[in-house]
Design a protein around this motif. Structure first.
Motif, short mmCIF file in Angstrom:
data_model
loop_
_atom_site.label_atom_id
_atom_site.label_comp_id
_atom_site.label_asym_id
_atom_site.label_seq_id
_atom_site.Cartn_x
_atom_site.Cartn_y
_atom_site.Cartn_z
N GLN A 1 10.39 9.57 -6.20
CA GLN A 1 9.47 9.12 -7.36
C GLN A 1 8.28 7.89 -6.86
O GLN A 1 8.79 6.85 -6.19
CB GLN A 1 10.43 8.30 -8.59
CG GLN A 1 9.59 7.72 -9.72
CD GLN A 1 9.96 8.67 -10.86
OE1 GLN A 1 11.19 9.30 -10.72
NE2 GLN A 1 9.18 8.71 -11.94
N VAL A 2 7.09 8.13 -7.11
CA VAL A 2 6.14 7.28 -6.91
C VAL A 2 5.95 6.02 -8.07
O VAL A 2 5.79 6.65 -9.17
CB VAL A 2 4.88 7.89 -6.51
CG1 VAL A 2 3.57 6.97 -6.26
CG2 VAL A 2 5.08 8.93 -5.34
N GLN A 3 5.93 4.96 -7.65
CA GLN A 3 5.32 3.73 -8.63
C GLN A 3 3.87 3.31 -8.32
O GLN A 3 3.49 3.19 -7.10
CB GLN A 3 6.31 2.88 -8.57
CG GLN A 3 7.80 2.90 -9.07
CD GLN A 3 8.66 3.83 -7.90
OE1 GLN A 3 8.58 3.25 -6.99
NE2 GLN A 3 9.12 4.81 -8.41
N LEU A 4 3.05 3.19 -9.46
CA LEU A 4 1.80 2.63 -9.04
C LEU A 4 1.62 1.34 -9.69
O LEU A 4 2.05 1.24 -11.07
CB LEU A 4 0.85 3.59 -9.78
CG LEU A 4 0.89 5.10 -9.02
CD1 LEU A 4 -0.20 5.95 -9.68
CD2 LEU A 4 0.62 5.13 -7.89
N GLU A 5 0.84 0.30 -9.15
CA GLU A 5 0.91 -0.86 -9.52
C GLU A 5 -0.64 -1.26 -9.67
O GLU A 5 -1.09 -1.41 -8.56
CB GLU A 5 1.69 -1.88 -9.15
CG GLU A 5 1.61 -3.41 -9.49
CD GLU A 5 2.41 -4.49 -8.97
OE1 GLU A 5 3.31 -4.11 -8.07
OE2 GLU A 5 2.45 -5.58 -9.15
N GLU A 6 -1.17 -1.37 -10.84
CA GLU A 6 -2.54 -1.40 -10.98
C GLU A 6 -2.76 -3.00 -11.36
O GLU A 6 -2.01 -3.76 -12.06
CB GLU A 6 -3.04 -0.81 -12.32
CG GLU A 6 -3.04 0.73 -12.05
CD GLU A 6 -3.20 1.47 -13.16
OE1 GLU A 6 -3.31 2.50 -13.28
OE2 GLU A 6 -2.44 1.06 -14.27
N SER A 7 -3.85 -3.55 -11.01
CA SER A 7 -4.31 -4.98 -11.14
C SER A 7 -6.05 -5.10 -11.14
O SER A 7 -6.59 -4.37 -10.64
CB SER A 7 -3.82 -6.01 -10.36
OG SER A 7 -4.05 -5.58 -8.95
N SER A 25 4.01 2.80 -4.09
CA SER A 25 5.21 2.66 -3.50
C SER A 25 6.39 3.48 -4.15
O SER A 25 6.25 4.35 -4.79
CB SER A 25 5.53 1.10 -3.64
OG SER A 25 5.75 1.12 -5.01
N GLY A 26 7.37 3.67 -3.12
CA GLY A 26 8.43 4.55 -3.57
C GLY A 26 8.41 5.71 -2.69
O GLY A 26 8.00 5.41 -1.42
N SER A 27 8.95 6.78 -2.99
CA SER A 27 9.21 8.08 -2.38
C SER A 27 7.66 8.74 -2.24
O SER A 27 7.51 9.51 -3.26
CB SER A 27 10.20 8.95 -2.69
OG SER A 27 10.31 10.14 -2.13
N ILE A 28 6.83 8.59 -1.18
CA ILE A 28 5.50 9.17 -1.24
C ILE A 28 5.55 10.31 -0.08
O ILE A 28 6.07 10.10 0.92
CB ILE A 28 4.58 8.04 -0.82
CG1 ILE A 28 4.56 7.06 -2.04
CG2 ILE A 28 3.22 8.74 -0.99
CD1 ILE A 28 3.89 5.79 -1.47
#
Length: 119
Positions: A1-7, A25-28
């Motif tokens: 699973q991929v997590q995306l953090e936007e800012s 981040s995560g399992s890419i």
């Protein structure tokens, strides 16, 4: 699973600048493209800019010459430098990270970051 953090979204006056960031981040698996879409109220989501692992870039005609996409491969982060912002750039901006495990391709979407251009 991929997590995306936007800012980086926010309120800016016309002619101003903002820089969006999106960190994966995560399992890419193997990332083959990273980019940005946007959706304004009452409109369809549209491509803003995308950067392929080949180095090729695509921009919406409306942002060419004003927006620049870049990537830090070590950080799995994609950036969107937005200059000369216009009120019509107001939208919710979504990060997309496209990856492949060799058999299938997957699109991962961020939650969106609001950009408002107004005086």
């Amino acid at each position: 699973q991929v997590q995306l953090e936007e800012s980086g979204g926010g309120l800016v006056q016309p002619g101003g600048s903002l820089r969006l960031s999106c960190a994966a981040s995560g399992s890419i698996f193997s990332i083959y493209a990273m980019g940005w879409y946007r959706q304004a109220p009452g409109k369809q989501r549209e491509l803003v800019a995308i950067l392929h692992d080949t180095g090729s870039e695509n921009y919406a005609d409306s942002v060419k010459g004003r927006f620049t996409i870049s990537r830090d491969s070590f950080k799995n982060t994609v950036y969107l430098q937005m200059n000369s912002l216009k009120p019509e750039d107001t939208a919710l901006y979504y990060c997309i990270v496209s990856e492949s495990d060799g058999n299938a391709m997957y699109d991962n979407w961020g939650q969106g970051t609001q950009v408002t251009v107004s005086s």
